[in-house]
Scaffold this motif. Structure first.
Motif, PDB file in Angstrom:
ATOM      1  N   SER A   1       0.916  -1.196  -0.130  1.00 26.83           N
ATOM      2  CA  SER A   1      -0.177  -0.050   0.135  1.00 26.83           C
ATOM      3  C   SER A   1       0.975   1.088   0.030  1.00 26.83           C
ATOM      4  CB  SER A   1      -0.868   0.127   1.246  1.00 26.83           C
ATOM      5  OG  SER A   1      -1.740  -1.050   1.266  1.00 26.83           O
ATOM      6  N   SER A   2       1.828   1.202   0.849  1.00 26.70           N
ATOM      7  CA  SER A   2       2.918   2.430   0.773  1.00 26.70           C
ATOM      8  C   SER A   2       3.477   2.747  -0.630  1.00 26.70           C
ATOM      9  CB  SER A   2       3.991   2.020   1.787  1.00 26.70           C
ATOM     10  OG  SER A   2       5.026   3.044   1.952  1.00 26.70           O
ATOM     11  N   VAL A   3       3.713   1.563  -1.193  1.00 29.26           N
ATOM     12  CA  VAL A   3       4.445   1.580  -2.467  1.00 29.26           C
ATOM     13  C   VAL A   3       3.212   2.140  -3.681  1.00 29.26           C
ATOM     14  CG1 VAL A   3       5.668   0.539  -4.594  1.00 29.26           C
ATOM     15  CG2 VAL A   3       6.235  -0.059  -2.236  1.00 29.26           C
ATOM     16  N   ILE A   4       2.077   1.832  -3.498  1.00 24.53           N
ATOM     17  CA  ILE A   4       1.176   2.299  -4.358  1.00 24.53           C
ATOM     18  C   ILE A   4       0.749   3.759  -4.187  1.00 24.53           C
ATOM     19  CG2 ILE A   4      -1.335   1.672  -5.085  1.00 24.53           C
ATOM     20  CD1 ILE A   4      -0.881  -1.061  -4.578  1.00 24.53           C
ATOM     21  N   TRP A   5       0.338   3.994  -2.880  1.00 25.14           N
ATOM     22  CA  TRP A   5       0.044   5.369  -2.665  1.00 25.14           C
ATOM     23  C   TRP A   5       1.381   6.679  -2.897  1.00 25.14           C
ATOM     24  CZ3 TRP A   5      -2.514   3.366   2.115  1.00 25.14           C
ATOM     25  CH2 TRP A   5      -4.156   2.550   1.834  1.00 25.14           C
ATOM     26  N   ASN A   6       2.290   6.142  -2.481  1.00 28.24           N
ATOM     27  CA  ASN A   6       3.580   6.923  -2.363  1.00 28.24           C
ATOM     28  C   ASN A   6       4.006   7.093  -3.818  1.00 28.24           C
ATOM     29  OD1 ASN A   6       2.752   7.923   0.188  1.00 28.24           O
ATOM     30  ND2 ASN A   6       4.292   6.464   1.065  1.00 28.24           N
ATOM     31  N   GLY A   7       3.841   6.019  -4.650  1.00 30.14           N
ATOM     32  CA  GLY A   7       4.597   5.910  -5.880  1.00 30.14           C
ATOM     33  C   GLY A   7       6.236   5.623  -5.771  1.00 30.14           C
ATOM     34  N   ASN A   8       6.760   5.178  -4.577  1.00 32.28           N
ATOM     35  CA  ASN A   8       8.079   4.813  -4.370  1.00 32.28           C
ATOM     36  C   ASN A   8       8.119   4.030  -3.133  1.00 32.28           C
ATOM     37  OD1 ASN A   8       8.069   6.516  -2.135  1.00 32.28           O
ATOM     38  ND2 ASN A   8       8.651   8.486  -3.278  1.00 32.28           N
ATOM     39  N   SER A   9       9.331   3.437  -2.738  1.00 26.24           N
ATOM     40  CA  SER A   9       9.486   2.700  -1.959  1.00 26.24           C
ATOM     41  C   SER A   9      10.331   3.239  -0.807  1.00 26.24           C
ATOM     42  CB  SER A   9      10.187   1.282  -2.321  1.00 26.24           C
ATOM     43  OG  SER A   9      11.485   1.683  -2.963  1.00 26.24           O
ATOM     44  N   ASP A  10      10.329   4.507  -0.613  1.00 29.53           N
ATOM     45  CA  ASP A  10      11.135   5.143   0.157  1.00 29.53           C
ATOM     46  C   ASP A  10      10.783   4.727   1.926  1.00 29.53           C
ATOM     47  OD1 ASP A  10      12.280   6.640  -1.813  1.00 29.53           O
ATOM     48  OD2 ASP A  10      11.108   8.695  -1.383  1.00 29.53           O
ATOM     49  N   ASN A  11       9.600   4.807   1.973  1.00 27.72           N
ATOM     50  CA  ASN A  11       9.172   4.208   3.604  1.00 27.72           C
ATOM     51  C   ASN A  11       8.708   2.831   3.657  1.00 27.72           C
ATOM     52  OD1 ASN A  11       6.989   4.799   2.380  1.00 27.72           O
ATOM     53  ND2 ASN A  11       6.304   6.334   3.931  1.00 27.72           N
ATOM     54  N   LEU A  12       9.147   2.106   2.755  1.00 30.87           N
ATOM     55  CA  LEU A  12       8.517   0.669   2.671  1.00 30.87           C
ATOM     56  C   LEU A  12       9.026  -0.149   3.724  1.00 30.87           C
ATOM     57  CD1 LEU A  12       7.608  -1.545   0.935  1.00 30.87           C
ATOM     58  CD2 LEU A  12       9.840  -2.158   0.293  1.00 30.87           C
ATOM     59  N   ALA A  13      10.288  -0.007   4.560  1.00 34.27           N
ATOM     60  CA  ALA A  13      10.360  -0.807   5.749  1.00 34.27           C
ATOM     61  C   ALA A  13       9.526  -0.329   6.817  1.00 34.27           C
ATOM     62  CB  ALA A  13      11.968  -0.415   6.045  1.00 34.27           C
ATOM     63  N   GLU A  14       9.416   1.287   6.908  1.00 34.57           N
ATOM     64  CA  GLU A  14       8.470   1.769   8.018  1.00 34.57           C
ATOM     65  C   GLU A  14       7.240   1.262   7.950  1.00 34.57           C
ATOM     66  OE1 GLU A  14       9.094   5.680   7.878  1.00 34.57           O
ATOM     67  OE2 GLU A  14      11.211   5.568   8.483  1.00 34.57           O
ATOM     68  N   ALA A  15       6.432   1.032   6.588  1.00 37.25           N
ATOM     69  CA  ALA A  15       5.067   0.750   6.484  1.00 37.25           C
ATOM     70  C   ALA A  15       5.204  -0.679   6.776  1.00 37.25           C
ATOM     71  CB  ALA A  15       4.497   1.037   5.122  1.00 37.25           C
ATOM     72  N   ALA A  16       6.036  -1.484   6.444  1.00 39.65           N
ATOM     73  CA  ALA A  16       5.872  -3.167   6.466  1.00 39.65           C
ATOM     74  C   ALA A  16       5.832  -3.229   8.354  1.00 39.65           C
ATOM     75  CB  ALA A  16       6.965  -3.635   6.039  1.00 39.65           C
ATOM     76  N   ALA A  17       6.868  -2.425   8.948  1.00 40.78           N
ATOM     77  CA  ALA A  17       6.929  -2.545  10.288  1.00 40.78           C
ATOM     78  C   ALA A  17       5.500  -2.257  10.955  1.00 40.78           C
ATOM     79  CB  ALA A  17       8.151  -1.828  10.931  1.00 40.78           C
ATOM     80  N   VAL A  18       5.028  -1.323  10.553  1.00 39.51           N
ATOM     81  CA  VAL A  18       3.634  -0.707  11.060  1.00 39.51           C
ATOM     82  C   VAL A  18       2.690  -2.094  10.770  1.00 39.51           C
ATOM     83  CG1 VAL A  18       1.760   0.629  10.917  1.00 39.51           C
ATOM     84  CG2 VAL A  18       4.187   1.740  11.050  1.00 39.51           C
ATOM     85  N   GLY A  19       2.645  -2.588   9.586  1.00 46.16           N
ATOM     86  CA  GLY A  19       1.617  -3.588   9.213  1.00 46.16           C
ATOM     87  C   GLY A  19       2.105  -4.887   9.989  1.00 46.16           C
ATOM     88  N   LEU A  20       3.320  -5.137  10.239  1.00 49.73           N
ATOM     89  CA  LEU A  20       3.680  -6.251  11.068  1.00 49.73           C
ATOM     90  C   LEU A  20       2.960  -6.218  12.618  1.00 49.73           C
ATOM     91  CD1 LEU A  20       5.858  -8.620  11.277  1.00 49.73           C
ATOM     92  CD2 LEU A  20       7.111  -7.019  12.477  1.00 49.73           C
ATOM     93  N   ILE A  21       3.218  -4.905  13.237  1.00 48.58           N
ATOM     94  CA  ILE A  21       2.648  -4.697  14.552  1.00 48.58           C
ATOM     95  C   ILE A  21       1.176  -4.818  14.416  1.00 48.58           C
ATOM     96  CG2 ILE A  21       2.550  -2.948  16.243  1.00 48.58           C
ATOM     97  CD1 ILE A  21       5.334  -1.933  15.653  1.00 48.58           C
TER      98      ILE A  21
END
Length: 124
Positions: free
Chosen positions: A73-93
């Protein structure tokens, strides 16, 4: 500034660990008088509910799904993978927390059903 994923995940792990048996400690509402066997039955039912594992295959699946969905979702909405790790960590939690909430509800149900099975008029 260097950020470690540990500091983002550690509070969630502590939260889940702190709530690990909260569903098993549930004390149901009983309609009518409480009989002499109530306390012994409640302790046995709570023990039964606590015997189910806190972390299992569903926990890992929920964590992986949360991380994947949040990262995508982060990649789709932002159009890049700059905060991919942060978004994945939030999703993990979020996945781990959701699984812990579900397990606590299941433990409450175990206590209620067990008490009903032992003849108590459980209403909630």
């Amino acid at each position: 500034m260097i950020r470690s994923p540990f500091f983002g995940i550690a509070p969630a792990v502590l939260l889940v660990a702190g709530c690990a048996n909260s569903g098993a400690n549930y004390k149901p509402v009983v309609d009518g008088p409480v009989g002499p066997a109530y306390e012994a039955d409640l302790a046995a039912c709570q023990s039964l509910a606590a015997s189910s594992p806190t972390v299992d295959g569903n926990t890992a699946g929920s964590a992986a799904t949360g991380a994947a969905v949040a990262g995508a979702s982060s990649v789709i909405w932002n159009g890049n993978s700059d905060n991919l790790a942060e978004a994945a960590a939030v999703g993990l939690i979020a996945g781990i927390t959701g699984d812990a909430v579900q397990k606590n509800k299941q433990r409450e149900s175990v206590v209620k059903n067990c008490m009903r099975g032992r003849g108590h008029n459980v209403v909630g």
